[in-house]
Motif scaffolding. Structure first.
Motif, mmCIF file in Angstrom:
data_model
loop_
_atom_site.group_PDB
_atom_site.id
_atom_site.type_symbol
_atom_site.label_atom_id
_atom_site.label_comp_id
_atom_site.label_asym_id
_atom_site.label_seq_id
_atom_site.Cartn_x
_atom_site.Cartn_y
_atom_site.Cartn_z
ATOM 1 N N ALA A 138 0.831 -1.207 0.000
ATOM 2 C CA ALA A 138 0.000 0.000 0.000
ATOM 3 C C ALA A 138 0.861 1.251 0.000
ATOM 4 C CB ALA A 138 -0.931 -0.007 1.218
ATOM 5 N N ALA A 139 1.916 1.241 0.798
ATOM 6 C CA ALA A 139 2.804 2.403 0.864
ATOM 7 C C ALA A 139 3.462 2.669 -0.482
ATOM 8 C CB ALA A 139 3.865 2.192 1.940
ATOM 9 N N ARG A 140 3.882 1.616 -1.158
ATOM 10 C CA ARG A 140 4.512 1.797 -2.468
ATOM 11 C C ARG A 140 3.538 2.407 -3.470
ATOM 12 N NH1 ARG A 140 7.719 -4.024 -2.684
ATOM 13 N NH2 ARG A 140 9.644 -3.299 -1.657
ATOM 14 N N CYS A 141 2.292 1.945 -3.452
ATOM 15 C CA CYS A 141 1.286 2.485 -4.369
ATOM 16 C C CYS A 141 1.043 3.960 -4.093
ATOM 17 C CB CYS A 141 -0.022 1.718 -4.226
ATOM 18 S SG CYS A 141 0.032 -0.004 -4.793
ATOM 19 N N LEU A 142 0.848 4.312 -2.818
ATOM 20 C CA LEU A 142 0.543 5.694 -2.472
ATOM 21 C C LEU A 142 1.741 6.614 -2.690
ATOM 22 C CD1 LEU A 142 -1.637 5.112 0.714
ATOM 23 C CD2 LEU A 142 -2.393 5.744 -1.578
ATOM 24 N N LEU A 143 2.931 6.128 -2.392
ATOM 25 C CA LEU A 143 4.123 6.939 -2.632
ATOM 26 C C LEU A 143 4.330 7.185 -4.120
ATOM 27 C CD1 LEU A 143 6.591 5.432 -0.006
ATOM 28 C CD2 LEU A 143 5.576 7.720 0.021
ATOM 29 N N SER A 144 4.004 6.185 -4.935
ATOM 30 C CA SER A 144 4.094 6.366 -6.380
ATOM 31 C C SER A 144 3.112 7.436 -6.845
ATOM 32 C CB SER A 144 3.806 5.042 -7.088
ATOM 33 O OG SER A 144 3.780 5.200 -8.490
ATOM 34 N N ALA A 145 1.881 7.404 -6.298
ATOM 35 C CA ALA A 145 0.879 8.409 -6.653
ATOM 36 C C ALA A 145 1.311 9.796 -6.211
ATOM 37 C CB ALA A 145 -0.463 8.041 -6.008
ATOM 38 N N LEU A 146 1.842 9.903 -5.002
ATOM 39 C CA LEU A 146 2.277 11.202 -4.488
ATOM 40 C C LEU A 146 3.484 11.727 -5.256
ATOM 41 C CD1 LEU A 146 1.850 10.554 -0.670
ATOM 42 C CD2 LEU A 146 0.454 12.048 -2.114
ATOM 43 N N GLU A 147 4.370 10.835 -5.644
ATOM 44 C CA GLU A 147 5.525 11.241 -6.437
ATOM 45 C C GLU A 147 5.072 11.861 -7.763
ATOM 46 O OE1 GLU A 147 9.824 9.373 -7.730
ATOM 47 O OE2 GLU A 147 8.070 8.071 -7.839
ATOM 48 N N ALA A 148 4.076 11.230 -8.401
ATOM 49 C CA ALA A 148 3.563 11.760 -9.665
ATOM 50 C C ALA A 148 2.885 13.108 -9.452
ATOM 51 C CB ALA A 148 2.581 10.765 -10.289
ATOM 52 N N ALA A 149 2.123 13.225 -8.364
ATOM 53 C CA ALA A 149 1.465 14.496 -8.075
ATOM 54 C C ALA A 149 2.484 15.595 -7.809
ATOM 55 C CB ALA A 149 0.528 14.333 -6.867
ATOM 56 N N HIS A 150 3.501 15.288 -7.016
ATOM 57 C CA HIS A 150 4.527 16.290 -6.711
ATOM 58 C C HIS A 150 5.300 16.685 -7.950
ATOM 59 C CE1 HIS A 150 4.619 15.056 -2.166
ATOM 60 N NE2 HIS A 150 3.465 15.551 -2.563
ATOM 61 N N ALA A 151 5.536 15.724 -8.835
ATOM 62 C CA ALA A 151 6.238 16.033 -10.088
ATOM 63 C C ALA A 151 5.420 16.995 -10.941
ATOM 64 C CB ALA A 151 6.522 14.752 -10.867
ATOM 65 N N ALA A 152 4.088 16.940 -10.785
ATOM 66 C CA ALA A 152 3.198 17.856 -11.511
ATOM 67 C C ALA A 152 2.966 19.145 -10.736
ATOM 68 C CB ALA A 152 1.871 17.170 -11.793
ATOM 69 N N GLY A 153 3.644 19.280 -9.592
ATOM 70 C CA GLY A 153 3.502 20.492 -8.786
ATOM 71 C C GLY A 153 2.280 20.503 -7.893
ATOM 72 N N ILE A 154 1.683 19.325 -7.629
ATOM 73 C CA ILE A 154 0.462 19.238 -6.829
ATOM 74 C C ILE A 154 0.770 18.564 -5.498
ATOM 75 C CG2 ILE A 154 -1.868 18.261 -6.709
ATOM 76 C CD1 ILE A 154 -1.815 18.279 -9.826
ATOM 77 N N VAL A 155 0.403 19.214 -4.393
ATOM 78 C CA VAL A 155 0.578 18.656 -3.053
ATOM 79 C C VAL A 155 -0.804 18.274 -2.527
ATOM 80 C CG1 VAL A 155 1.460 19.037 -0.723
ATOM 81 C CG2 VAL A 155 2.582 20.135 -2.673
ATOM 82 N N HIS A 156 -1.028 17.004 -2.237
ATOM 83 C CA HIS A 156 -2.357 16.491 -1.885
ATOM 84 C C HIS A 156 -2.864 17.074 -0.569
ATOM 85 C CE1 HIS A 156 -5.457 13.627 -0.610
ATOM 86 N NE2 HIS A 156 -5.558 13.248 -1.872
ATOM 87 N N ARG A 157 -2.091 16.993 0.498
ATOM 88 C CA ARG A 157 -2.361 17.571 1.812
ATOM 89 C C ARG A 157 -3.468 16.885 2.617
ATOM 90 N NH1 ARG A 157 -2.496 24.042 1.376
ATOM 91 N NH2 ARG A 157 -4.454 23.598 0.283
ATOM 92 N N ASP A 158 -3.994 15.779 2.156
ATOM 93 C CA ASP A 158 -5.050 15.113 2.937
ATOM 94 C C ASP A 158 -4.980 13.604 2.752
ATOM 95 O OD1 ASP A 158 -7.183 15.084 4.709
ATOM 96 O OD2 ASP A 158 -8.702 15.251 3.132
ATOM 97 N N VAL A 159 -3.763 13.054 2.822
ATOM 98 C CA VAL A 159 -3.587 11.610 2.656
ATOM 99 C C VAL A 159 -3.947 10.918 3.963
ATOM 100 C CG1 VAL A 159 -1.988 9.763 2.066
ATOM 101 C CG2 VAL A 159 -1.768 12.005 0.966
ATOM 102 N N LYS A 160 -4.939 10.048 3.894
ATOM 103 C CA LYS A 160 -5.399 9.307 5.068
ATOM 104 C C LYS A 160 -6.151 8.079 4.568
ATOM 105 C CE LYS A 160 -9.465 12.330 5.268
ATOM 106 N NZ LYS A 160 -10.145 13.381 6.043
ATOM 107 N N PRO A 161 -6.410 7.098 5.427
ATOM 108 C CA PRO A 161 -7.071 5.875 4.969
ATOM 109 C C PRO A 161 -8.395 6.107 4.244
ATOM 110 C CG PRO A 161 -6.104 5.506 7.118
ATOM 111 C CD PRO A 161 -5.929 6.967 6.825
ATOM 112 N N ALA A 162 -9.157 7.117 4.649
ATOM 113 C CA ALA A 162 -10.439 7.377 3.991
ATOM 114 C C ALA A 162 -10.271 7.843 2.554
ATOM 115 C CB ALA A 162 -11.232 8.427 4.777
ATOM 116 N N ASN A 163 -9.095 8.354 2.206
ATOM 117 C CA ASN A 163 -8.841 8.846 0.853
ATOM 118 C C ASN A 163 -7.965 7.909 0.031
ATOM 119 O OD1 ASN A 163 -10.403 11.096 1.260
ATOM 120 N ND2 ASN A 163 -8.689 12.413 1.846
#
Length: 211
Positions: free
Chosen positions: A122-147
């Motif tokens: 799960a961590a690898r999947c979410l870190l991959s998603a966050l890496e892609a978002a950060h590369a696009a200049g987007i910071v999610h700011r609400d990563v939690k199990p519900a999301n």
């Protein structure tokens, strides 16, 4: 605010069915794309009951930003893609992939903590998603199990970019106390002007399989 009822057609195309989940910013429903004959998920964005017009006006604008942010990342395998954004009854409705599964919060409530192997995956999947978002200049700011959605096949997908921030976007880094409470599903009614805080890339939650 009165919610749409099952059977209503949004944007002349999406027929709403049962609610799949609710949060501070709105409700996500199963729906049918009548044009393509395919299942989708539609997020009905709630407009806040507020005496301050700027607070009520900010919610549709945030929904449009969320849709654009998620749509720009729609090709990533671990981010729930957004397909469309329509306006009905002066409210924005976000059309997304219908994920066959449940949120990580539901998974944890039903079955308890993940195994070490599941947590690593799960961590690898979410870190991959966050890496892609950060590369696009987007910071999610609400990563939690519900999301974080877990599919029936075991994939993990990040969703809900509702309070995401684009780096260097200036005022987009401002988040009201009402926004923070809404994201956590808590009420935040107030008669005074909304307080604001400056959000930083590290101000979001964290995804923890044991919480």
């Amino acid at each position: 605010m009165r919610e749409a009822i099952p059977g209503a057609v949004i944007g002349g195309r999406y027929r709403l069915d049962e609610a799949l989940g609710r949060g501070g910013f709105g409700v996500v429903r199963r729906a049918r794309d009548l044009e393509l004959g395919a299942g989708v998920a539609v997020k009905e964005v709630h407009l806040p009951d507020s005496d301050w017009p700027q607070e009520r006006a900010s919610r549709p604008a945030r929904a449009r930003r969320e849709a654009r942010d998620a749509a720009s990342l729609r090709e990533h395998p671990h981010i729930v893609p957004v397909y469309d954004l329509v306006t009905e009854d002066d409210r924005p409705w976000m059309v997304m992939r219908l994920v066959q599964g449940r949120s990580m919060a539901q998974r944890l409530a039903d079955r308890g903590p993940l195994t070490p192997a599941e947590a690593i995956s799960a961590a690898r999947c979410l870190l991959s998603a966050l890496e892609a978002a950060h590369a696009a200049g987007i910071v999610h700011r609400d990563v939690k199990p519900a999301n974080a959605m877990t599919t029936d096949r075991g994939d993990i997908l990040l969703t809900d970019f509702g309070i995401a921030r684009v780096k260097g976007a200036g005022p987009r880094g401002l988040v009201t106390i009402q926004d923070v409470c809404a994201a956590e599903g808590r009420g935040a009614a107030t008669k005074s002007p909304p307080a604001r805080r400056r959000a930083t890339p590290g101000s979001g939650g964290c995804c923890s399989s044991g919480s």
